[in-house]
Design a protein around this motif. Structure first.
Motif, PDB file in Angstrom:
ATOM      1  N   HIS A   1     -33.516  -0.581  -9.260  1.00 20.55           N
ATOM      2  CA  HIS A   1     -33.644  -0.111 -10.643  1.00 20.55           C
ATOM      3  C   HIS A   1     -34.694   1.004 -10.723  1.00 20.55           C
ATOM      4  N   ALA A   2     -35.806   0.808 -10.028  1.00 20.29           N
ATOM      5  CA  ALA A   2     -36.870   1.824 -10.040  1.00 20.29           C
ATOM      6  C   ALA A   2     -36.337   3.165  -9.542  1.00 20.29           C
ATOM      7  N   ARG A   3     -35.522   3.132  -8.516  1.00 21.86           N
ATOM      8  CA  ARG A   3     -34.995   4.372  -7.942  1.00 21.86           C
ATOM      9  C   ARG A   3     -33.833   4.937  -8.756  1.00 21.86           C
ATOM     10  N   TYR A   4     -32.787   4.125  -8.923  1.00 20.83           N
ATOM     11  CA  TYR A   4     -31.532   4.636  -9.449  1.00 20.83           C
ATOM     12  C   TYR A   4     -31.478   4.765 -10.963  1.00 20.83           C
ATOM     13  N   VAL A   5     -32.315   4.047 -11.678  1.00 24.06           N
ATOM     14  CA  VAL A   5     -32.329   4.130 -13.132  1.00 24.06           C
ATOM     15  C   VAL A   5     -33.582   4.840 -13.624  1.00 24.06           C
ATOM     16  N   ASP A   6     -34.748   4.385 -13.158  1.00 22.78           N
ATOM     17  CA  ASP A   6     -36.005   4.990 -13.603  1.00 22.78           C
ATOM     18  C   ASP A   6     -36.301   6.321 -12.925  1.00 22.78           C
ATOM     19  N   GLY A   7     -35.602   6.614 -11.811  1.00 16.65           N
ATOM     20  CA  GLY A   7     -35.805   7.879 -11.114  1.00 16.65           C
ATOM     21  C   GLY A   7     -37.120   7.957 -10.360  1.00 16.65           C
ATOM     22  N   ARG A   8     -37.633   6.804  -9.944  1.00 15.72           N
ATOM     23  CA  ARG A   8     -38.906   6.781  -9.216  1.00 15.72           C
ATOM     24  C   ARG A   8     -38.680   7.016  -7.731  1.00 15.72           C
ATOM     25  N   ASP A   9     -39.606   7.707  -7.113  1.00 17.47           N
ATOM     26  CA  ASP A   9     -39.584   7.928  -5.673  1.00 17.47           C
ATOM     27  C   ASP A   9     -40.148   6.669  -5.011  1.00 17.47           C
ATOM     28  N   ILE A  10     -39.325   5.963  -4.260  1.00 16.31           N
ATOM     29  CA  ILE A  10     -39.780   4.747  -3.588  1.00 16.31           C
ATOM     30  C   ILE A  10     -39.846   4.945  -2.076  1.00 16.31           C
ATOM     31  N   THR A  11     -40.158   6.173  -1.666  1.00 12.47           N
ATOM     32  CA  THR A  11     -40.212   6.472  -0.238  1.00 12.47           C
ATOM     33  C   THR A  11     -41.631   6.432   0.321  1.00 12.47           C
ATOM     34  N   SER A  12     -42.542   5.843  -0.420  1.00 14.63           N
ATOM     35  CA  SER A  12     -43.904   5.673   0.113  1.00 14.63           C
ATOM     36  C   SER A  12     -44.297   4.208   0.012  1.00 14.63           C
ATOM     37  N   LEU A  13     -45.167   3.794   0.907  1.00 16.43           N
ATOM     38  CA  LEU A  13     -45.652   2.418   0.874  1.00 16.43           C
ATOM     39  C   LEU A  13     -46.400   2.135  -0.423  1.00 16.43           C
ATOM     40  N   ALA A  14     -47.150   3.113  -0.901  1.00 22.90           N
ATOM     41  CA  ALA A  14     -47.915   2.923  -2.138  1.00 22.90           C
ATOM     42  C   ALA A  14     -46.985   2.671  -3.325  1.00 22.90           C
ATOM     43  N   ALA A  15     -45.887   3.405  -3.407  1.00 24.15           N
ATOM     44  CA  ALA A  15     -44.945   3.224  -4.518  1.00 24.15           C
ATOM     45  C   ALA A  15     -44.290   1.852  -4.459  1.00 24.15           C
ATOM     46  N   VAL A  16     -43.866   1.434  -3.279  1.00 26.17           N
ATOM     47  CA  VAL A  16     -43.237   0.119  -3.128  1.00 26.17           C
ATOM     48  C   VAL A  16     -44.246  -0.980  -3.437  1.00 26.17           C
ATOM     49  N   ALA A  17     -45.476  -0.830  -2.947  1.00 29.75           N
ATOM     50  CA  ALA A  17     -46.514  -1.822  -3.226  1.00 29.75           C
ATOM     51  C   ALA A  17     -46.772  -1.937  -4.727  1.00 29.75           C
ATOM     52  N   ALA A  18     -46.786  -0.812  -5.432  1.00 30.80           N
ATOM     53  CA  ALA A  18     -47.007  -0.836  -6.882  1.00 30.80           C
ATOM     54  C   ALA A  18     -45.879  -1.569  -7.610  1.00 30.80           C
ATOM     55  N   ILE A  19     -44.658  -1.354  -7.177  1.00 32.51           N
ATOM     56  CA  ILE A  19     -43.516  -2.020  -7.799  1.00 32.51           C
ATOM     57  C   ILE A  19     -43.593  -3.530  -7.552  1.00 32.51           C
ATOM     58  N   LEU A  20     -43.893  -3.925  -6.327  1.00 31.82           N
ATOM     59  CA  LEU A  20     -44.008  -5.355  -6.016  1.00 31.82           C
ATOM     60  C   LEU A  20     -45.161  -5.987  -6.783  1.00 31.82           C
ATOM     61  N   SER A  21     -46.250  -5.272  -6.891  1.00 35.31           N
ATOM     62  CA  SER A  21     -47.393  -5.774  -7.651  1.00 35.31           C
ATOM     63  C   SER A  21     -47.015  -5.969  -9.114  1.00 35.31           C
TER      64      SER A  21
END
Length: 166
Positions: free
Chosen positions: A72-92
């Motif tokens: 959802h973060a990538r395909y709907v919200d248009g967020r770049d999830i290609t960094s560890l920091a971005a993925v960590a923020a989403i999981l948090s």
């Protein structure tokens, strides 16, 4: 797979995404098209995969929810999830602090589990001659087979019949 997206790849990806949307109902927003595909950034699933492995190790019952949230973060919200920091923020943001911390600073156990999972997936793809994604291997240890890719986004009853036959 890690690669830099150019305009040709972005157009190819968007065309495939639109086909998937028609078949499955999965949304692909204009924010995704312009912010992810149109950014000229990376096409890299490794950080998201590492995040899912961290969730599997720390909160296994939440892995599917984490996958859906990352998608959802990538395909709907248009967020770049290609960094560890971005993925960590989403999981948090999902309340998965332990998994998020491991993604932000990967430890040896997480990296070993990640390598094992990706090597196993590659080996199974080769063994069953899976041609791209999506691919689903069904059955039990004694009798496993590759489900035809066209079955996955198609008619739900056909999918159920294929799964029951396995």
């Amino acid at each position: 797979m890690k690669m830099l997206m150019d305009n040709a790849f972005a157009a190819y990806a968007w065309q495939n995404d639109q086909r998937i949307a028609r078949l499955t109902g999965q949304p692909f927003s204009e924010r995704y098209r312009s912010g992810v595909l149109g950014s000229g950034g990376l096409f890299d699933s490794a950080p998201a995969t590492l995040g899912l492995v961290a969730v599997a190790l720390n909160a296994p019952g939440q892995e599917l929810a984490a996958l859906k949230t990352l998608q959802h973060a990538r395909y709907v919200d248009g967020r770049d999830i290609t960094s560890l920091a971005a993925v960590a923020a989403i999981l948090s943001g999902m309340g998965l602090q332990d998994a998020a911390a491991r993604v932000a600073a990967p430890d040896a156990g997480l990296l070993t589990a990640y390598r094992n999972r990706t090597q196993s997936a590659r080996a199974e793809s080769t063994r069953f001659d899976a041609q791209g994604v999506p691919a689903l291997i069904v059955g039990n240890a004694a009798a496993r087979r590759l489900l035809r890719a066209g079955t996955l986004p198609g008619d739900f009853n056909t999918l159920i019949n294929e799964l029951q036959a396995a």
